[in-house]
Scaffold this motif. Structure first.
Motif, PDB file in Angstrom:
ATOM      1  N   VAL A 130       0.836  -1.213   0.000  1.00 14.18           N
ATOM      2  CA  VAL A 130       0.000   0.000   0.000  1.00 14.18           C
ATOM      3  C   VAL A 130       0.868   1.259   0.000  1.00 14.18           C
ATOM      4  N   LEU A 131       1.867   1.265   0.910  1.00 16.83           N
ATOM      5  CA  LEU A 131       2.682   2.484   1.004  1.00 16.83           C
ATOM      6  C   LEU A 131       3.839   2.486   0.009  1.00 16.83           C
ATOM      7  N   ASP A 132       4.106   1.341  -0.595  1.00 18.65           N
ATOM      8  CA  ASP A 132       5.222   1.215  -1.531  1.00 18.65           C
ATOM      9  C   ASP A 132       6.526   1.602  -0.831  1.00 18.65           C
ATOM     10  N   ASP A 133       6.670   1.222   0.419  1.00 27.52           N
ATOM     11  CA  ASP A 133       7.820   1.634   1.212  1.00 27.52           C
ATOM     12  C   ASP A 133       8.208   0.506   2.178  1.00 27.52           C
ATOM     13  N   PRO A 134       8.736  -0.597   1.648  1.00 24.84           N
ATOM     14  CA  PRO A 134       9.018  -1.754   2.503  1.00 24.84           C
ATOM     15  C   PRO A 134      10.163  -1.489   3.480  1.00 24.84           C
ATOM     16  N   SER A 135      10.096  -2.152   4.642  1.00 21.76           N
ATOM     17  CA  SER A 135      11.174  -1.946   5.619  1.00 21.76           C
ATOM     18  C   SER A 135      11.963  -3.230   5.871  1.00 21.76           C
ATOM     19  N   VAL A 136      11.538  -4.355   5.296  1.00 25.35           N
ATOM     20  CA  VAL A 136      12.315  -5.591   5.487  1.00 25.35           C
ATOM     21  C   VAL A 136      12.561  -6.252   4.134  1.00 25.35           C
ATOM     22  N   SER A 137      13.525  -7.161   4.122  1.00 26.41           N
ATOM     23  CA  SER A 137      13.849  -7.856   2.869  1.00 26.41           C
ATOM     24  C   SER A 137      12.822  -8.966   2.616  1.00 26.41           C
ATOM     25  N   ASP A 138      12.761  -9.423   1.377  1.00 31.85           N
ATOM     26  CA  ASP A 138      11.875 -10.540   1.029  1.00 31.85           C
ATOM     27  C   ASP A 138      12.197 -11.744   1.900  1.00 31.85           C
ATOM     28  N   ALA A 139      13.507 -11.991   2.094  1.00 34.69           N
ATOM     29  CA  ALA A 139      13.942 -13.189   2.823  1.00 34.69           C
ATOM     30  C   ALA A 139      13.423 -13.151   4.260  1.00 34.69           C
ATOM     31  N   GLU A 140      13.513 -11.975   4.863  1.00 37.74           N
ATOM     32  CA  GLU A 140      13.047 -11.871   6.257  1.00 37.74           C
ATOM     33  C   GLU A 140      11.534 -12.100   6.338  1.00 37.74           C
ATOM     34  N   TYR A 141      10.815 -11.467   5.404  1.00 36.09           N
ATOM     35  CA  TYR A 141       9.356 -11.646   5.382  1.00 36.09           C
ATOM     36  C   TYR A 141       9.032 -13.141   5.230  1.00 36.09           C
ATOM     37  N   ASP A 142       9.709 -13.783   4.263  1.00 34.64           N
ATOM     38  CA  ASP A 142       9.411 -15.192   3.976  1.00 34.64           C
ATOM     39  C   ASP A 142       9.679 -16.072   5.192  1.00 34.64           C
ATOM     40  N   SER A 143      10.758 -15.779   5.903  1.00 35.43           N
ATOM     41  CA  SER A 143      11.086 -16.660   7.025  1.00 35.43           C
ATOM     42  C   SER A 143      10.041 -16.514   8.141  1.00 35.43           C
ATOM     43  N   LEU A 144       9.562 -15.256   8.367  1.00 33.11           N
ATOM     44  CA  LEU A 144       8.506 -15.069   9.387  1.00 33.11           C
ATOM     45  C   LEU A 144       7.202 -15.730   8.930  1.00 33.11           C
ATOM     46  N   PHE A 145       6.932 -15.651   7.628  1.00 35.91           N
ATOM     47  CA  PHE A 145       5.710 -16.236   7.069  1.00 35.91           C
ATOM     48  C   PHE A 145       5.720 -17.765   7.279  1.00 35.91           C
ATOM     49  N   ILE A 146       6.883 -18.365   6.999  1.00 39.83           N
ATOM     50  CA  ILE A 146       7.000 -19.829   7.144  1.00 39.83           C
ATOM     51  C   ILE A 146       6.815 -20.230   8.616  1.00 39.83           C
ATOM     52  N   GLU A 147       7.382 -19.406   9.494  1.00 42.16           N
ATOM     53  CA  GLU A 147       7.226 -19.698  10.925  1.00 42.16           C
ATOM     54  C   GLU A 147       5.734 -19.664  11.307  1.00 42.16           C
ATOM     55  N   LEU A 148       5.025 -18.652  10.798  1.00 42.39           N
ATOM     56  CA  LEU A 148       3.594 -18.526  11.100  1.00 42.39           C
ATOM     57  C   LEU A 148       2.827 -19.737  10.550  1.00 42.39           C
ATOM     58  N   GLN A 149       3.120 -20.088   9.304  1.00 42.50           N
ATOM     59  CA  GLN A 149       2.453 -21.236   8.676  1.00 42.50           C
ATOM     60  C   GLN A 149       2.652 -22.492   9.516  1.00 42.50           C
ATOM     61  N   SER A 150       3.872 -22.659   9.994  1.00 43.91           N
ATOM     62  CA  SER A 150       4.195 -23.867  10.742  1.00 43.91           C
ATOM     63  C   SER A 150       3.409 -23.899  12.063  1.00 43.91           C
ATOM     64  N   LEU A 151       3.343 -22.753  12.769  1.00 43.21           N
ATOM     65  CA  LEU A 151       2.587 -22.717  14.037  1.00 43.21           C
ATOM     66  C   LEU A 151       1.102 -22.973  13.782  1.00 43.21           C
ATOM     67  N   GLU A 152       0.582 -22.384  12.709  1.00 42.82           N
ATOM     68  CA  GLU A 152      -0.846 -22.562  12.409  1.00 42.82           C
ATOM     69  C   GLU A 152      -1.154 -24.011  12.034  1.00 42.82           C
ATOM     70  N   SER A 153      -0.177 -24.657  11.364  1.00 41.01           N
ATOM     71  CA  SER A 153      -0.441 -26.033  10.931  1.00 41.01           C
ATOM     72  C   SER A 153      -0.467 -26.990  12.135  1.00 41.01           C
ATOM     73  N   GLN A 154       0.164 -26.554  13.223  1.00 39.82           N
ATOM     74  CA  GLN A 154       0.138 -27.412  14.420  1.00 39.82           C
ATOM     75  C   GLN A 154      -1.164 -27.254  15.200  1.00 39.82           C
ATOM     76  N   ASP A 155      -1.818 -26.112  15.043  1.00 37.71           N
ATOM     77  CA  ASP A 155      -3.086 -25.895  15.764  1.00 37.71           C
ATOM     78  C   ASP A 155      -3.949 -24.930  14.937  1.00 37.71           C
ATOM     79  N   SER A 156      -4.921 -25.516  14.210  1.00 38.95           N
ATOM     80  CA  SER A 156      -5.678 -24.673  13.268  1.00 38.95           C
ATOM     81  C   SER A 156      -6.542 -23.640  14.001  1.00 38.95           C
ATOM     82  N   LYS A 157      -6.777 -23.871  15.309  1.00 40.59           N
ATOM     83  CA  LYS A 157      -7.584 -22.882  16.063  1.00 40.59           C
ATOM     84  C   LYS A 157      -6.858 -21.542  16.165  1.00 40.59           C
ATOM     85  N   LEU A 158      -5.555 -21.581  15.940  1.00 40.47           N
ATOM     86  CA  LEU A 158      -4.780 -20.336  16.059  1.00 40.47           C
ATOM     87  C   LEU A 158      -4.896 -19.457  14.803  1.00 40.47           C
TER      88      LEU A 158
END
Ligand code: 5U1
Length: 690
Positions: A42-70
């Motif tokens: 939206v702002l066209d002004d990113p503050s982190v690298s793609d790699a950092e975003y991806d690694s946090l995203f994967i971490e989130l996916q992994s936690l959610e896959s362990q408990d879908s209620k989250l």
């Protein structure tokens, strides 16, 4: 997230604590990733690298896959698409979605401003401020948030009801899944335009081409096809964008006071607002904005087809109100037609339903007005003569909006030596019959009649069309296919079609074949007027077909009528009566009519209801899409009550009835001081049509 920032310590701080619970960690990751997504998309002004975003995203996916209620509804992992739907549900918009009236010149814009100020009873000196925004060539949608969470997204549809495309909209990164506020309204509906930017369009078409699939003709079609995917995982693979521009329903929060404040507020809530939006102090400033953007149009990353001007003050907007579903406080000033030059390879002649030969320009494909054009109409021989267009010429091709592209003029300086004028062929290019141009006729025609394949094909298309027998699902392409497969040679053959040969046609599944047979069956019960119109008799349009049905009351009587009897009918002159006589005097035509009746085509006799001509002396104009009836039905009813129905607005017009997307007739009526009424007023006057 392709811009690498040197400082991602904030992210690390928030994400690096291993002692917190999985729930808290998921919460923190959702918030953080949504923030990064907002910065990037939206702002066209990113503050982190793609790699950092991806690694946090994967971490989130992994936690959610362990408990879908989250999994939170606004989790960025929910943007990847969901399993395919069977179809889209209908959604009723709590607040109707509006359409816009158009202006095509500075004068029309000045007229609009004058009407606005007159309605507000402002003096000459008091001006009105307008917000100007580019008019994106995309698809209008509505986003609904309840207690800050995105719960539903719908297409505009007819303005009252649209299609539920929530899952597809969820995949669009520019759309916030949660509002960026601690105190969200109970309900917030936001309206905006979904579009595909030029780069994404090029990428999508490259992928289509690599996969051997059909290319999209323009970004708008690509965006529409992507938004209406039943499998939202496919939507997620293509980049759609959005800019929002207004509010729908709002509960539990005060509305801002101006349109500008509305856009600013929406931006704080996380929505993308077109950065080109600007406040203009009156029509002159509006026009300067228009001209400046027209110049920069090609440099924008997306297609626009004009500028929208909206009265800025929302109290003024309220006072101005609506006409039908278009606001009196806004107008879309459209850009002029686009032009491009290309080579005219040749001029062919197409044969129409009545045998008329129309010259068609075959062009070296050229991109103009948002589509690739390879054919353009040249209308008739007089037009070719007037424009002096010759095969081999470099020509200027013009296309405005959805209008059929046309050859505007040749570039004479580039004409090759010896370029020859085109001449009308003496023989029909389809059947070889002589081509005749009668003295009274401006067009040349093939004299082959039913011998000519082209005339028969076009005749069947006309027969099945919506205003004739209205065979649902039988479009021009399918008629061509049936004709080419020799399953039909005339309109009556349609009713002899059976399931197996139909289902064997390429691209026609058994279900569609069976639906088509149902539609054909349904179409058999019609009115005499529609049936007469569907026969495609030259000079017999819908109005004269209705007059003939009304006058004769039966097909047998009409078929037996001589020229004198025909001349006694309202609207039927010597040319039409001769044509009707010729038509029914032809054995082949009589035979097709008899076959149609034998197959069960019927027109339950319409009692001649004697209606008082209470609207005699009044002239009305119908424009836009009506929701409770078709325009044809409304026209028939008005005429039955004695009114005239005209296609254009003049000072003599009693009133204009405007449905949805009414177009320039409303603007014209308002400028002439002719009353503009909505569909409710129409129903009040003539009653329901069903
Ligand atoms: N930029 C912009 N496009 N557009 C389309 N504003 C805008 N407003 C619209 C439409 C149909 O309707 C308003 C009248 C809400």
């Amino acid at each position: 997230m392709n811009k690498t920032s040197s400082d991602t310590s904030g992210a690390a701080e928030k994400s690096g604590n291993s002692s917190i619970s999985a729930k808290d960690r998921v919460e923190a990751l959702c918030d953080l990733l949504n923030e990064y997504s907002h910065q990037y998309h939206v702002l066209d002004d990113p503050s982190v690298s793609d790699a950092e975003y991806d690694s946090l995203f994967i971490e989130l996916q992994s936690l959610e896959s362990q408990d879908s209620k989250l999994i939170r509804p606004d989790s960025p992992t929910q943007r990847v698409g969901a399993p395919p739907l069977e179809g889209f549900e209908q959604v009723t918009h709590e607040v109707a979605m509006l359409s816009l009236n158009n202006a095509f010149s500075f004068d029309e814009l000045v007229d609009f401003d004058r009407r606005v100020r007159e309605r507000l009873e402002y003096s000459e000196k008091k001006s009105v401020s307008y917000m100007a925004e580019p008019k994106l060539d995309g698809l209008a949608i509505s986003l609904r948030y309840e207690h800050g969470v995105f719960v539903q997204g719908a297409t505009r549809g007819d303005g009252k009801t649209g299609e539920n495309v929530t899952e597809n909209l969820r995949t669009i990164s520019m759309i916030p899944l949660r509002l960026r506020t601690q105190k969200p309204p109970e309900v917030l509906e936001v309206r905006g335009e979904i579009f595909m930017d030029s780069q994404s369009f090029a990428d999508v078409n490259k992928a289509q081409s690599d996969a051997g699939l059909k290319l999209f003709v323009n970004p708008r079609n690509a965006a529409a096809g992507t938004l209406r995917q039943l499998d939202s995982r496919k939507t997620a693979q293509r980049r759609l964008s959005i800019y929002v521009y207004s509010l729908g329903a709002l509960h539990g929060s005060d509305a801002p006071l101006t349109h500008k404040e509305t856009l600013d507020w929406l931006a704080t809530l996380g929505f993308p607002i077109n950065p080109e939006a600007k406040l203009c102090g009156g029509p002159k400033a509006c026009y300067r904005y228009y001209e400046a953007l027209l110049k920069r149009r090609q440099k924008l990353a997306y297609d626009i087809d004009g500028i929208v001007f909206k009265v800025n003050d929302l109290l003024e907007q309220k006072e101005l109100g609506f006409i039908s579903r278009a606001p009196r406080w806004a107008i879309a000033q459209k850009f002029p037609a686009e032009e491009a030059t290309t080579q005219l390879i040749d001029i062919d002649f197409q044969v129409g339903r009545t045998g008329a030969l129309t010259p068609v320009a075959r062009l070296e494909p050229v991109f103009v007005g948002g589509v690739t054009v390879s054919n353009a109409t040249l209308h008739n021989m007089d037009e070719i003569e007037r424009k002096d267009v010759r095969p081999g010429d470099t020509v200027v091709v013009r296309r405005a909006g959805d209008v059929i592209p046309e050859v505007a003029r040749p570039v004479l300086e580039q004409r090759k030596k010896g370029a020859r004028k085109v001449v009308m062929p003496c023989q029909c290019p389809v059947c070889g019959s002589p081509v005749i141009r009668a003295d009274i006729d401006v067009v040349a025609r093939c004299s082959g009649g039913m011998v000519c394949d082209a005339q028969r094909r076009e005749g069947i298309k006309h027969f099945a069309s919506r205003r004739a027998m209205d065979v649902d699902g039988l479009g021009d392409k399918l008629v061509e296919q049936l004709f080419d497969a020799e399953l039909i040679t005339n309109a009556a053959d349609l009713y002899a079609l059976t399931l197996d040969p139909l289902a064997a046609l390429p691209g026609l599944a058994k279900k569609s074949a069976s639906n088509l047979l149902d539609s054909l069956q349904k179409s058999k019960v019609t009115t005499l007027a529609r049936f007469i119109f569907s026969l495609g008799i030259r000079e017999v349009g819908e109005t004269s077909a209705a007059s003939l049905a009304e006058h004769f009351g039966s097909l047998d009587v009409l078929m037996a009528a001589d020229v004198e009897a025909l001349l006694a009918v309202d609207d039927i002159g010597p040319v039409a009566s001769a044509s009707i006589r010729d038509f029914f005097g032809n054995d082949n035509n009589r035979q097709v009519v008899q076959q149609l009746i034998a197959y069960g085509v019927q027109f339950p006799i319409q009692e001649k209801v004697s209606v008082e001509p209470v609207l005699e002396g009044n002239t009305y104009v119908l424009t836009g899409t009506l929701s409770e009836m078709t325009r044809d039905e409304a026209k028939a009813k008005l005429q039955q009550l004695g009114a005239k129905v005209s296609g254009s607005v003049s000072k003599k017009t009693t009133a204009v009835f405007a449905g949805d997307s009414p177009g320039s007739k409303v603007t014209k009526a308002e400028s002439l001081g002719v009353e503009v009424l909505d569909e409710a007023a129409l129903i009040n006057l003539i009653g329901p049509c069903h």
